[in-house]
Write an enzyme that holds these catalytic residues in place. Structure first.
Site, PDB file in Angstrom:
ATOM      1  N   PRO A 102      -1.948   1.334  -9.425  1.00 55.76           N
ATOM      2  CA  PRO A 102      -0.571   1.155  -8.951  1.00 55.76           C
ATOM      3  C   PRO A 102      -0.474   1.323  -7.444  1.00 55.76           C
ATOM      4  O   PRO A 102      -0.968   2.298  -6.874  1.00 55.76           O
ATOM      5  CB  PRO A 102       0.196   2.275  -9.683  1.00 55.76           C
ATOM      6  CG  PRO A 102      -0.843   3.315  -9.980  1.00 55.76           C
ATOM      7  CD  PRO A 102      -2.111   2.564 -10.229  1.00 55.76           C
ATOM      8  N   HIS A 326      -5.393  10.004  -5.375  1.00 53.01           N
ATOM      9  CA  HIS A 326      -4.426   9.113  -4.734  1.00 53.01           C
ATOM     10  C   HIS A 326      -5.027   8.434  -3.503  1.00 53.01           C
ATOM     11  O   HIS A 326      -4.342   8.163  -2.521  1.00 53.01           O
ATOM     12  CB  HIS A 326      -3.165   9.887  -4.342  1.00 53.01           C
ATOM     13  CG  HIS A 326      -1.893   9.125  -4.573  1.00 53.01           C
ATOM     14  ND1 HIS A 326      -1.224   9.141  -5.775  1.00 53.01           N
ATOM     15  CD2 HIS A 326      -1.177   8.304  -3.771  1.00 53.01           C
ATOM     16  CE1 HIS A 326      -0.141   8.394  -5.697  1.00 53.01           C
ATOM     17  NE2 HIS A 326      -0.091   7.860  -4.489  1.00 53.01           N
TER      18      HIS A 326
END
Length: 429
Positions: A102, A326
């Site tokens: 994402p 991340h």
């Protein structure tokens, strides 16, 4: 019937034949050249947001360094004429181990943003993970995916009503799983963005999921009503040119006509409401249990880096874990995601699927992650670089390269399927 040409050789043939006519790939194949070509197309703000990481960016460096500490050890004289890249994940039969991780605010590098990415995901049949911070509503993205498997990534803010509304929308639109991200309870200390004084969300970018959500609309309506009761125009600061440009940007991105939005309080109220509800510093494991009960879709817990957290997620019924830091964008000085993968795989049952991201740039990276225990790998920045260079075709080019390189690398490793990849084919430097 002639044998099907493997994807690696097919891609090589296409590129080399085009070279006979003097044509080079528009999207560079080399990962460093891909990066450089992409960032050269971006604004200063886009480079800061997309290419930057937290603090001194040491976590991003750690991610890459960890891959360099593992070397592939190929085996010889093993017939590899027929190779398979297929995997099974959460009941899905997938043609490759790649997923699109994402990524939000894709509009910063291309006007078609997530729609362009979805088209490439459909053509390559690589599942897309749709971000809560996508620039386009999930329903429009799902329409472009047109039946291809995809996941929905959830940032769980302070409004449970908005969070569960987004889950319901993803279910209705045909998502195959919900990916709840735990490592972004607040934005990391991203020095490039701070030096630029630029947060895309404050300009109305990357909030397409929110401005299309009925529960979020209720919060915006309440804010507008409250503001009307309290507004004192005499106290309003004099607008600057930058503020006017920001308001125009918010109005352009908000649903409806631009001129109408410029006269409306709703675009600015929507941005202010988003900024108010995004951070959720009290999210707890009990909330993950609530999510597990609220949806029949598989739940993937993303951001796992510690083995104890992996065990806890497993105990709460997570259907898969997503090991990630991340991409180094949250906590400066954090351990490499690849090192976390090794510990997490040791901590949980071998049957619990693990997805891995943070630092994947080549097929060799993917092979190392798969050999160390991942069942699938998420590709992040590289596909966004392709988007910046050539839109949807650029995303597809990057994915095609990764598939082709994986096919060739497997053959050169002396293996014919991904389930043959184990740590005994690696040497730690």
């Amino acid at each position: 019937m002639p044998a099907q040409v493997p994807p690696g050789r097919r891609m090589q043939n296409l590129i080399y034949r085009a070279g006979l006519y003097g044509r080079r790939p528009k999207v560079p194949v080399n990962s460093e050249k891909l990066h450089n070509a992409a960032v050269n197309t971006m604004s200063r703000q886009a480079r800061g947001y997309i290419d930057g990481s937290a603090g001194t960016e040491s976590t991003n460096d750690n991610n890459r360094r960890a891959f360099n500490q593992w070397h592939l050890v190929p085996r010889m004289a093993s017939p590899v004429s027929a190779r398979s890249l297929q995997i099974q994940l959460l009941g899905l039969d997938l043609p490759t181990p790649y997923l699109l991780a994402p990524i939000g605010v894709a509009e910063m590098v291309h006007p078609q943003a997530d729609v362009a990415t979805a088209k490439a995901a459909r053509r390559t049949t690589i599942p897309m993970t749709v971000s809560t911070q996508a620039s386009v509503p999930v329903e429009e993205i799902a329409a472009q995916l047109d039946g291809s498997p995809w996941f929905y990534q959830l940032y769980w803010g302070t409004s449970d009503a908005v969070a569960f509304s987004m889950v319901r929308r993803a279910e209705a639109a045909g998502a195959s799983a919900i990916v709840v991200t735990l490592d972004t309870l607040m934005l990391g200390w991203r020095t490039r963005d701070l030096d630029n004084g630029f947060l895309p969300f404050a300009h109305g970018m990357g909030v397409g999921q929110y401005t299309s959500d009925p529960e979020f609309a209720k919060l915006v309506e309440a804010r507008v009503h409250a503001d009307r009761q309290q507004t004192n125009t005499a106290d309003s600061p004099k607008p600057t040119p930058a503020a006017v440009r920001a308001l125009i940007g918010m109005s352009r991105r908000y649903p409806g006509r631009l001129l109408q939005n410029l006269r409306s309080p709703y675009p600015r109220a929507a941005v202010e409401t988003f900024l108010e509800i995004f951070s959720r510093t009290d999210l707890a494991w009990t909330d993950i249990a609530r999510l597990r009960e609220a949806t029949d879709l598989p739940v993937i817990v993303k951001g796992i880096q510690h083995p104890d957290d992996a065990r806890r997620a497993q105990q709460l019924g997570a259907d898969a874990l997503w090991v990630s830091n991340h991409g180094g964008r949250q906590l400066d000085g954090a351990t490499a995601s690849l090192d976390s993968l090794v510990q997490v795989r040791q901590a949980v049952d071998a049957q619990l699927p693990i997805i891995f991201d943070s630092g994947i740039r080549t097929a060799a990276d993917a092979i190392k992650a798969l050999a160390l225990g991942a069942d699938a790998v998420g590709v992040g920045r590289p596909y966004l670089y392709g988007l910046a260079i050539d839109g949807s075709s650029g995303v597809q080019s990057v994915l095609d390269y990764l598939i082709a390189e994986l096919d060739i690398s497997l053959g050169l490793m002396g293996v014919t399927s991904l389930d043959q990849l184990h740590s005994d084919l690696l040497h730690r430097a």
